[in-house]
Design an enzyme around this catalytic site. Sequence first.
Site, PDB file in Angstrom:
ATOM      1  CB  THR A   3      -0.855  -0.050   1.266  1.00 11.70           C
ATOM      2  OG1 THR A   3      -1.803  -0.962   1.074  1.00 11.70           O
ATOM      3  CG2 THR A   3      -1.812   1.277   1.209  1.00 11.70           C
ATOM      4  CB  CYS A   4       3.884   2.115   1.923  1.00  7.73           C
ATOM      5  SG  CYS A   4       3.528   1.506   3.509  1.00  7.73           S
TER       6      CYS A   4
END
Length: 158
Positions: free
Chosen positions: A47-48
């Site tokens: 997600t980062c």
Amino acid sequence: MINKGDKIPEVNLVKATENGPEQVSSSDYFAGKKVALFSVPGAYTPTCSAKHLPGYVEKAADLKAKGVDEIACTAVNDAFVLGAWNKDAGSEDVTMLADGNGDFAKAIGLEMDGSGFGLGTRGQRFSMIINDGVVEELNVEAPGDFKVSAADYMLDQL
């Protein structure tokens, strides 16, 4: 946990620069400017890398147009990893602040236990608007979420 209106605690961070790691104190770094700070559990994590960092890269000009002087990302990673991540997926518009030992995450009460995923203790996913060392906005994600720490959400707060 830190709250709106609180001063950022004094902690040493490591700024990833073109010339290598540079130690900075939080009081010096956040003094005299408005900083959009976001925290990720780890560089290169799904997600980062797919959403969080790219959102701030994409919205950097918009954030600065609304009065942000600097955009910074922090993670419980070393400065070399954050520097490589910024080079691969980031931008000169985002300053990487390594919290290698998790001292910053712990000092603000936003550490998390990622040992179930082999990550150890990390910082939670959050964002803040910090003005001259004081927290003006604080957005802490629920575990597994990615909503309130996004660049778009922060833009709406400015």
